[in-house]
Design an enzyme around this catalytic site. Structure first.
Site, PDB file in Angstrom:
ATOM      1  N   HIS A 139       0.838  -1.204   0.000  1.00  0.00           N
ATOM      2  CA  HIS A 139       0.000   0.000   0.000  1.00  0.00           C
ATOM      3  C   HIS A 139       0.873   1.255   0.000  1.00  0.00           C
ATOM      4  O   HIS A 139       0.637   2.196  -0.773  1.00  0.00           O
ATOM      5  CB  HIS A 139      -0.904  -0.018   1.232  1.00  0.00           C
ATOM      6  N   GLU A 140       1.888   1.269   0.858  1.00  0.00           N
ATOM      7  CA  GLU A 140       2.753   2.449   0.944  1.00  0.00           C
ATOM      8  C   GLU A 140       3.617   2.611  -0.305  1.00  0.00           C
ATOM      9  O   GLU A 140       3.826   3.733  -0.784  1.00  0.00           O
ATOM     10  CB  GLU A 140       3.626   2.375   2.204  1.00  0.00           C
ATOM     11  N   HIS A 143       1.589   4.220  -2.915  1.00  0.00           N
ATOM     12  CA  HIS A 143       1.513   5.674  -2.747  1.00  0.00           C
ATOM     13  C   HIS A 143       2.695   6.349  -3.446  1.00  0.00           C
ATOM     14  O   HIS A 143       2.537   7.357  -4.143  1.00  0.00           O
ATOM     15  CB  HIS A 143       1.538   6.044  -1.260  1.00  0.00           C
ATOM     16  N   GLU A 220      -6.214   6.953  -1.439  1.00  0.00           N
ATOM     17  CA  GLU A 220      -6.151   5.761  -0.588  1.00  0.00           C
ATOM     18  C   GLU A 220      -6.769   4.558  -1.293  1.00  0.00           C
ATOM     19  O   GLU A 220      -6.225   3.449  -1.240  1.00  0.00           O
ATOM     20  CB  GLU A 220      -6.856   6.011   0.745  1.00  0.00           C
TER      21      GLU A 220
END
EC number: 3.4.24.-
Length: 287
Positions: A139-140, A143, A220
Site C-alpha cells: 500500500h505504501e 503511494h 487511498e
C-alpha cells in the site's frame, strides 16, 4: 495521514506569514493580478517547502531508524520486500525505516517517486502476520509509485492560493462596504482588517482541508488497488481487517495515524484523509 498533517501545518504557517507580509507591503486587494501572483507564490511555496523537507521532517518527528544494514531476519525481509515491490512498480528503492510506536501504523513520504521513505511502526511488526505486513508495505509503495506526495502538494498549492486570494478579496469588499457607510470613510483600519483576513483564512482553510482530504481519500482507494496488484488482494484485505480489529482511531494521535484510520460518520468524515476501513475492504472485495 502523517504527510497530510505536515502539509497542512506548514501551509497554515504560510498563510499567517502571507497575511503579515501583505499587510507590511500594503498589497492592495483591488489589484487582482498582483494579489493573485502573490497568493500563488505563497500558496505553492508553502506546499513545495513542505514536500521538500517531508522525508527529513518525518525522520525527526517520528524518530525513524533507517535500515542501512539489516540486523535480523525481520529487517532483512522488510528491505527485500520493499525492494521487490519497488522494482515491480518501476521506481527506485525507497529508504525503509522502523519507528517505535505501539500502534499499528505505516507511512510513505518523500519529495519524489525516486526519493522516498517507507516506515513502519514497531507495533505493526509485532501485531500483524507477515502476509498482512506485506499488504501494508505494498500500500505504501503504491503511494510512492502513484506520485501521491506530489499530487497532493499540487492540490494543496491550488487551494492555498485560493484561500490567500479569496480571503483578501472578501476582506477588501468588507472594508469598502464599511468605508462607504462610515462618515470619515476610513474603513476597518489596519488591525481590524488583519483580524478579518485572519478569520477568513481560517474559514477558507477549513474548506480547503476538506478538499485536500477528499482527494486524499481517493488516493487511498488507488493505493489499496495498487497493493492488491503488488501483494495480492487477500493480503491487503487481511491487513485492513487486522487494523479494523485494533484500537479505535481516537486512541491514535491524528498526526501519527498514517495508515488505516477508522473514520467517523457525518461531517467528521469530510475531514478524514482515509476512508473508513469498511469502505476500503468492500471496495477491494468488489474489485
Amino acid at each position: 495521514m502523517k504527510r497530510i498533517f505536515l502539509l497542512i501545518a506548514t501551509n497554515f504557517a504560510i498563510l499567517l506569514v502571507a497575511s503579515i507580509v501583505m499587510s507590511i507591503l500594503g498589497v492592495n486587494t483591488s489589484t487582482m493580478g498582483g494579489l493573485l501572483v502573490f497568493a500563488a507564490i505563497f500558496g505553492f511555496g508553502g506546499s513545495f517547502i513542505s514536500l521538500a523537507i517531508s522525508k527529513w521532517m518525518a525522520k525527526k518527528t517520528m524518530g525513524c531508524e533507517v535500515i542501512t544494514q539489516p540486523r535480523d531476519s525481520m529487517e532483512r525481509w522488510l528491505v527485500e520486500t520493499v525492494a521487490r515491490q519497488a522494482e515491480k512498480s518501476g521506481i527506485k528503492m525507497p529508504e525503509v525505516a522502523i519507528y517505535q510506536s505501539p500502534e499499528m501504523n505505516a507511512f510513505a513520504t518523500g519529495p519524489s517517486k525516486n526519493n522516498a521513505l517507507v516506515a513502519v511502526s514497531s507495533g505493526l511488526l509485532y501485531g500483524m502476520t507477515q502476509d498482512e505486513i506485506e499488504g501494508v508495505l505494498a500500500h505504501e509503495v503504491s503511494h510512492v509509485a502513484n506520485g501521491d506526495m506530489v499530487t497532493l502538494t499540487l492540490i494543496q498549492g491550488v487551494v492555498n492560493t485560493f484561500v490567500i486570494f479569496a480571503a483578501r478579496v472578501v476582506a477588501g469588499i468588507i472594508n469598502n462596504f464599511v468605508s462607504s457607510n462610515d462618515e470619515e470613510g476610513e474603513g476597518l483600519g489596519m488591525f481590524a482588517y488583519m483580524a478579518v483576513v485572519f478569520v477568513l483564512d481560517m474559514l477558507f482553510g477549513i474548506l480547503a482541508s476538506m478538499i485536500v482530504a477528499y482527494f486524499s481519500r481517493i488516493r487511498e482507494f488507488k493505493a489499496d488497488e495498487g497493493a492488491a496488484r503488488l501483494a495480492g488482494k487477500n493480503k491487503m484485505i487481511a491487513a485492513l481487517e487486522r487494523l479494523r480489529q485494533g484500537p479505535e482511531s481516537g486512541a491514535m494521535p491524528a498526526q501519527m495515524s498514517a495508515f488505516g484510520i477508522n473514520g467517523k460518520r457525518s461531517i467528521a468524515e469530510l475531514m478524514m484523509s482515509h476512508p473508513p476501513l469498511e469502505k476500503r475492504i468492500a471496495a477491494l472485495k468488489n474489485s
